[in-house]
Write an enzyme that holds these catalytic residues in place. Structure first.
Site, PDB file in Angstrom:
ATOM      1  N   LYS A   5      -2.209  -1.593  -3.927  1.00 19.63           N
ATOM      2  CA  LYS A   5      -3.075  -0.423  -4.018  1.00 19.63           C
ATOM      3  C   LYS A   5      -2.298   0.912  -3.927  1.00 19.63           C
ATOM      4  O   LYS A   5      -1.038   1.101  -3.215  1.00 19.63           O
ATOM      5  CB  LYS A   5      -3.725  -0.407  -2.503  1.00 19.63           C
ATOM      6  N   LYS A  26       0.833  -1.123   0.011  1.00 22.33           N
ATOM      7  CA  LYS A  26       0.007  -0.036  -0.040  1.00 22.33           C
ATOM      8  C   LYS A  26       0.857   1.108   0.083  1.00 22.33           C
ATOM      9  O   LYS A  26       1.718   1.295   1.006  1.00 22.33           O
ATOM     10  CB  LYS A  26      -0.859   0.209   1.231  1.00 22.33           C
TER      11      LYS A  26
HETATM   12  C1  PBG Z   1      -7.104   3.803   5.326  1.00 19.96           C
HETATM   13  C2  PBG Z   1      -7.778   3.363   3.825  1.00 19.96           C
HETATM   14  C3  PBG Z   1      -7.502   4.500   2.846  1.00 19.96           C
HETATM   15  C4  PBG Z   1      -7.988   3.761   1.945  1.00 19.96           C
HETATM   16  C5  PBG Z   1      -8.522   2.521   2.166  1.00 19.96           C
HETATM   17  N1  PBG Z   1      -8.143   2.196   3.665  1.00 19.96           N
HETATM   18  C6  PBG Z   1      -7.095   5.737   2.604  1.00 19.96           C
HETATM   19  C7  PBG Z   1      -5.725   6.020   3.403  1.00 19.96           C
HETATM   20  O1  PBG Z   1      -4.823   5.239   3.471  1.00 19.96           O
HETATM   21  O2  PBG Z   1      -5.560   7.246   3.729  1.00 19.96           O
HETATM   22  C8  PBG Z   1      -8.182   4.594   0.266  1.00 19.96           C
HETATM   23  C9  PBG Z   1      -9.034   4.127  -0.480  1.00 19.96           C
HETATM   24  C10 PBG Z   1      -9.502   4.774  -1.722  1.00 19.96           C
HETATM   25  O3  PBG Z   1      -8.645   5.811  -1.968  1.00 19.96           O
HETATM   26  O4  PBG Z   1     -10.241   4.418  -2.458  1.00 19.96           O
HETATM   27  N2  PBG Z   1      -6.728   2.636   6.180  1.00 19.96           N
END
Ligand code: PBG
Length: 334
Positions: free
Chosen positions: A257, A202
């Site tokens: 992601k 991520k």
């Molecule tokens: C946070 C989380 C995020 C997303 C999913 N879970 C955002 C972040 O890390 O700030 C983002 C998903 C998206 O942008 O569609 N645990």
């Protein structure tokens, strides 16, 4: 790959001159089996709020969410991922609401499972909806996100969601060692079949902006960032290391992601580990295509189908996408 023949013996266009031949030599196909639909849930009844930066996506209270799921089932969506909007007065430094069995997510899971036992429910394991500062974990007095203290809360959250009936828990926080801790706790508490979908790679991405708006979290986070735990977009070897660790620690499925800008990462992880890999076509990627389509600059249906197919071609076994509902509708009516 060695190619000994050349033009005119070889004309690659021979296999492109009709839709019939194109379909016979087609290498990848997008179907509703590939789709996961992320959904935002809010407290209350009969509530539906538009999200400005994500046209077409709403925050729904659980009663309306159930109605939406009823529609999703009819168009062959088999899995959803739930994200909560937590009211400010329930947020805290220790994120206690994250493992409240009477809380929004556990209660919503129970209602979904009572009405639609077969839809797969994926829940996010991370503390950002529950902390006053919007970070994914517990912080020290310098605002540094503490790894091991955070894991203890994540474990409680994963147990709480499993207890409520979640099929898949998806740690998206990037703490080191959270997978093995969650896996051990699930085993010890008699949840041997709860699946862990680990956000292995991520990245600290700008493409999460609209999601943070959806959660009303942008203000909590302020000017802070998540760079001390999410990955540097410059790195790819590191993603392989993270993926390998998560497999060893007991993850069933890995996630990359964002998806569109990270297809090389999807490809490498799939090639190296031959394990199920999902990709998250995140909020900013959705908003980009939506905005350009709404302005008339792109053909939405064609662009979205090409995007999701490309994510599959890179090696993703399934895709979390806010486009999933539209895609399922399009695939249902050729
Ligand atoms: C946070 C989380 C995020 C997303 C999913 N879970 C955002 C972040 O890390 O700030 C983002 C998903 C998206 O942008 O569609 N645990």
């Amino acid at each position: 790959m060695q190619i000994n023949q050349s033009y005119p013996l070889v004309r690659k266009r021979r296999l492109r001159d009709s839709s019939a031949i194109l379909s016979l030599v087609c290498e990848n196909k997008l179907t509703t089996d590939d789709l996961i639909y992320p959904m935002f849930v809010i407290e209350g009844k009969n509530k539906k709020q538009d999200i400005k930066s994500m046209p077409g996506i709403c925050r729904l209270s659980s009663d309306l969410l159930l109605k939406e799921i009823e529609r999703l089932v009819t168009i062959d969506i088999k899995a959803i991922a739930l994200f909560p909007i937590i009211s400010q007065n329930k947020k805290s430094l220790k994120a206690k609401e994250a493992y409240n069995q009477q809380g929004l997510i556990p209660q919503t899971i129970k209602e979904i499972k009572k009405n639609f036992p077969h839809i797969l429910v994926i829940t996010d394991i991370a503390l950002d909806p529950y902390t006053i500062h919007g970070q994914d974990g517990i912080i020290d007095n310098k605002s540094y996100v503490l790894n091991d203290e955070t894991i203890q809360v994540l474990v409680q959250q994963a147990l709480c969601h499993s207890e409520a009936g979640a099929d898949i828990v998806a740690p998206s926080d990037m703490m080191d060692g959270r997978i093995i801790s969650i896996r051990r706790a699930l085993e010890a508490n008699n949840f041997p079949l709860t699946k862990i979908l680990s956000y292995s790679a991520k990245y600290a991405s700008s493409f999460y902006g609209p999601f943070r708006d959806a959660l009303n979290n942008s203000e909590n986070l302020g000017k802070a960032n998540k760079n001390t735990y999410q990955m540097n977009p410059a790195n790819s070897d590191e993603a392989l290391y993270e993926a390998g660790m998560d497999i060893q620690e007991g993850a069933d499925i890995l996630m990359v992601k964002p998806a569109m800008m990270y297809l090389d990462i999807v490809y490498k992880i799939k090639q190296n580990f031959k394990t199920p890999v999902f990709a998250y076509n995140v909020s900013g990627e959705y908003s980009m295509i939506k905005a350009a389509s709404n302005a008339g600059f792109l053909d939405e249906k064609k662009t979205v189908l090409e995007t999701l197919l490309s994510i599959k071609r890179a090696g993703a076994d399934a895709i979390l996408s806010y486009h999933s509902k539209d895609v399922a509708l399009w695939l249902n009516q050729p």
